[in-house]
Motif scaffolding. Structure first.
Motif, PDB file in Angstrom:
ATOM      1  N   LYS A   1       0.817  -1.206   0.000  1.00 30.13           N
ATOM      2  CA  LYS A   1       0.000   0.000   0.000  1.00 30.13           C
ATOM      3  C   LYS A   1       0.858   1.267   0.000  1.00 30.13           C
ATOM      4  CE  LYS A   1      -4.034  -2.200   1.990  1.00 30.13           C
ATOM      5  NZ  LYS A   1      -3.578  -3.520   1.633  1.00 30.13           N
ATOM      6  N   VAL A   2       2.084   1.159   0.475  1.00 31.69           N
ATOM      7  CA  VAL A   2       3.012   2.294   0.458  1.00 31.69           C
ATOM      8  C   VAL A   2       3.731   2.351  -0.885  1.00 31.69           C
ATOM      9  CG1 VAL A   2       4.987   3.364   1.597  1.00 31.69           C
ATOM     10  CG2 VAL A   2       3.317   2.088   2.957  1.00 31.69           C
ATOM     11  N   TYR A   3       4.260   1.221  -1.318  1.00 35.28           N
ATOM     12  CA  TYR A   3       4.947   1.091  -2.603  1.00 35.28           C
ATOM     13  C   TYR A   3       4.239  -0.002  -3.402  1.00 35.28           C
ATOM     14  CZ  TYR A   3       8.738   3.731  -0.442  1.00 35.28           C
ATOM     15  OH  TYR A   3       9.477   4.695   0.187  1.00 35.28           O
ATOM     16  N   PRO A   4       3.350   0.351  -4.340  1.00 41.26           N
ATOM     17  CA  PRO A   4       2.591  -0.664  -5.086  1.00 41.26           C
ATOM     18  C   PRO A   4       3.470  -1.660  -5.840  1.00 41.26           C
ATOM     19  CG  PRO A   4       1.613   1.495  -5.398  1.00 41.26           C
ATOM     20  CD  PRO A   4       2.904   1.714  -4.668  1.00 41.26           C
ATOM     21  N   GLY A   5       4.672  -1.274  -6.221  1.00 44.39           N
ATOM     22  CA  GLY A   5       5.573  -2.176  -6.917  1.00 44.39           C
ATOM     23  C   GLY A   5       6.048  -3.342  -6.069  1.00 44.39           C
ATOM     24  N   ALA A   6       5.783  -3.310  -4.778  1.00 45.15           N
ATOM     25  CA  ALA A   6       6.185  -4.401  -3.885  1.00 45.15           C
ATOM     26  C   ALA A   6       5.389  -5.670  -4.151  1.00 45.15           C
ATOM     27  CB  ALA A   6       6.010  -3.987  -2.428  1.00 45.15           C
ATOM     28  N   ASN A   7       4.277  -5.560  -4.858  1.00 41.61           N
ATOM     29  CA  ASN A   7       3.412  -6.707  -5.113  1.00 41.61           C
ATOM     30  C   ASN A   7       4.196  -7.894  -5.659  1.00 41.61           C
ATOM     31  OD1 ASN A   7       1.695  -8.566  -6.526  1.00 41.61           O
ATOM     32  ND2 ASN A   7       0.062  -7.055  -6.451  1.00 41.61           N
ATOM     33  N   TRP A   8       4.893  -7.727  -6.762  1.00 39.43           N
ATOM     34  CA  TRP A   8       5.590  -8.834  -7.408  1.00 39.43           C
ATOM     35  C   TRP A   8       6.810  -9.264  -6.617  1.00 39.43           C
ATOM     36  CZ3 TRP A   8       4.404 -10.967 -12.404  1.00 39.43           C
ATOM     37  CH2 TRP A   8       3.188 -10.513 -12.899  1.00 39.43           C
ATOM     38  N   TYR A   9       7.525  -8.325  -6.019  1.00 30.22           N
ATOM     39  CA  TYR A   9       8.697  -8.684  -5.204  1.00 30.22           C
ATOM     40  C   TYR A   9       8.295  -9.549  -4.019  1.00 30.22           C
ATOM     41  CZ  TYR A   9      11.253  -4.966  -7.678  1.00 30.22           C
ATOM     42  OH  TYR A   9      11.848  -4.177  -8.628  1.00 30.22           O
ATOM     43  N   GLU A  10       7.224  -9.175  -3.346  1.00 27.93           N
ATOM     44  CA  GLU A  10       6.777  -9.937  -2.183  1.00 27.93           C
ATOM     45  C   GLU A  10       6.267 -11.319  -2.593  1.00 27.93           C
ATOM     46  OE1 GLU A  10       5.614  -6.196   0.727  1.00 27.93           O
ATOM     47  OE2 GLU A  10       4.006  -7.292  -0.254  1.00 27.93           O
ATOM     48  N   ARG A  11       5.637 -11.408  -3.747  1.00 26.91           N
ATOM     49  CA  ARG A  11       5.199 -12.726  -4.232  1.00 26.91           C
ATOM     50  C   ARG A  11       6.402 -13.620  -4.505  1.00 26.91           C
ATOM     51  NH1 ARG A  11       1.132 -12.256  -9.095  1.00 26.91           N
ATOM     52  NH2 ARG A  11       1.389 -14.510  -8.983  1.00 26.91           N
ATOM     53  N   GLU A  12       7.481 -13.049  -5.043  1.00 31.12           N
ATOM     54  CA  GLU A  12       8.690 -13.834  -5.305  1.00 31.12           C
ATOM     55  C   GLU A  12       9.318 -14.322  -3.998  1.00 31.12           C
ATOM     56  OE1 GLU A  12      12.998 -13.512  -7.552  1.00 31.12           O
ATOM     57  OE2 GLU A  12      11.701 -11.760  -7.474  1.00 31.12           O
ATOM     58  N   VAL A  13       9.386 -13.452  -2.990  1.00 30.22           N
ATOM     59  CA  VAL A  13       9.935 -13.851  -1.693  1.00 30.22           C
ATOM     60  C   VAL A  13       9.066 -14.936  -1.063  1.00 30.22           C
ATOM     61  CG1 VAL A  13      10.442 -13.059   0.658  1.00 30.22           C
ATOM     62  CG2 VAL A  13      11.132 -11.672  -1.302  1.00 30.22           C
ATOM     63  N   TYR A  14       7.761 -14.795  -1.187  1.00 31.36           N
ATOM     64  CA  TYR A  14       6.859 -15.833  -0.669  1.00 31.36           C
ATOM     65  C   TYR A  14       7.112 -17.163  -1.383  1.00 31.36           C
ATOM     66  CZ  TYR A  14       2.668 -18.675  -0.395  1.00 31.36           C
ATOM     67  OH  TYR A  14       1.815 -19.729  -0.250  1.00 31.36           O
ATOM     68  N   ASP A  15       7.237 -17.125  -2.689  1.00 28.65           N
ATOM     69  CA  ASP A  15       7.411 -18.332  -3.486  1.00 28.65           C
ATOM     70  C   ASP A  15       8.740 -19.019  -3.194  1.00 28.65           C
ATOM     71  OD1 ASP A  15       7.031 -20.301  -5.368  1.00 28.65           O
ATOM     72  OD2 ASP A  15       7.107 -18.979  -7.094  1.00 28.65           O
ATOM     73  N   MET A  16       9.803 -18.262  -3.109  1.00 22.69           N
ATOM     74  CA  MET A  16      11.136 -18.836  -2.973  1.00 22.69           C
ATOM     75  C   MET A  16      11.530 -19.143  -1.521  1.00 22.69           C
ATOM     76  SD  MET A  16      12.502 -19.166  -5.992  1.00 22.69           S
ATOM     77  CE  MET A  16      10.948 -19.742  -6.569  1.00 22.69           C
ATOM     78  N   PHE A  17      11.038 -18.348  -0.550  1.00 18.78           N
ATOM     79  CA  PHE A  17      11.434 -18.516   0.852  1.00 18.78           C
ATOM     80  C   PHE A  17      10.303 -18.945   1.774  1.00 18.78           C
ATOM     81  CE2 PHE A  17      14.721 -15.694  -0.765  1.00 18.78           C
ATOM     82  CZ  PHE A  17      15.859 -16.204  -0.189  1.00 18.78           C
ATOM     83  N   GLY A  18       9.049 -18.807   1.344  1.00 19.64           N
ATOM     84  CA  GLY A  18       7.925 -19.172   2.203  1.00 19.64           C
ATOM     85  C   GLY A  18       7.589 -18.135   3.255  1.00 19.64           C
ATOM     86  N   ILE A  19       8.036 -16.906   3.082  1.00 24.51           N
ATOM     87  CA  ILE A  19       7.728 -15.819   4.021  1.00 24.51           C
ATOM     88  C   ILE A  19       6.409 -15.197   3.573  1.00 24.51           C
ATOM     89  CG2 ILE A  19       8.466 -13.574   4.886  1.00 24.51           C
ATOM     90  CD1 ILE A  19      11.378 -14.537   4.377  1.00 24.51           C
ATOM     91  N   THR A  20       5.424 -15.155   4.478  1.00 27.38           N
ATOM     92  CA  THR A  20       4.126 -14.585   4.115  1.00 27.38           C
ATOM     93  C   THR A  20       4.090 -13.096   4.423  1.00 27.38           C
ATOM     94  OG1 THR A  20       3.199 -15.196   6.256  1.00 27.38           O
ATOM     95  CG2 THR A  20       2.892 -16.754   4.461  1.00 27.38           C
TER      96      THR A  20
END
Length: 170
Positions: free
Chosen positions: A101-120
């Motif tokens: 909500k602060v940086y909308p571009g975080a959407n895809w980065y956070e999905r990648e971290v979730y996918d690769m590391f399992g961090i929700t």
């Protein structure tokens, strides 16, 4: 640390009681997980850091506390500054609030971290796998992820490889 960065760091440090690390000119703030959204919002609104460069993670396995660090690099184009934020998380069900909500571009980065590391990322609008197939088990960049191994077969070692190669039962 130059004067522009010192102003930003001292303001955030006094307001949020953050730990500051500096190495070879790069400034890193250690941010508690419950304060990441507030720190990101202060950087954007008060200090003019308008671009989220990336979000990634580090796994310190077998260490459990903190096992993971979520790493954010945020840039101010007008001031030509980059600051690093690190959020330590424990190894059991790692979770942090989304900065989408602060940086909308975080959407895809956070999905990648979730996918690769399992961090929700709590509050994320579309937290699902982005690189691996949906039915994939596990998170490949975790250090405890099992590695598969198949020996490469060449003409000089074909007999040795065929002895150890698994075959379906007849």
């Amino acid at each position: 640390m130059d004067e522009k960065m010192r102003t930003v760091v001292e303001g955030l440090q006094s307001r949020f009681n953050l730990e500051v690390q500096e190495f070879r000119g790069e400034v890193t703030l250690i941010v508690p997980p419950d304060q990441i959204v507030a720190v990101a919002q202060a950087l954007r609104d008060e200090y003019g850091f308008e671009q989220l460069v990336d979000v990634t993670a580090v796994d310190y396995f077998p260490q459990q506390e903190p096992r993971f660090h979520v790493v954010y690099h945020i840039r101010s184009l007008a001031q030509t500054l980059i600051i690093c934020l690190r959020v330590p998380l424990n190894g059991n069900f790692p979770s942090v609030s989304t900065v989408e909500k602060v940086y909308p571009g975080a959407n895809w980065y956070e999905r990648e971290v979730y996918d690769m590391f399992g961090i929700t990322f709590e509050g994320h609008s579309d937290l699902r796998r982005i690189l691996m197939p949906y039915d994939w088990q596990g998170h490949p960049l975790r250090k405890d992820y099992p590695l598969g191994y198949e020996e490469v077969q060449f003409s000089f070692n074909i007999d040795e490889v065929l002895k150890r190669k698994l075959r379906p039962r007849e």
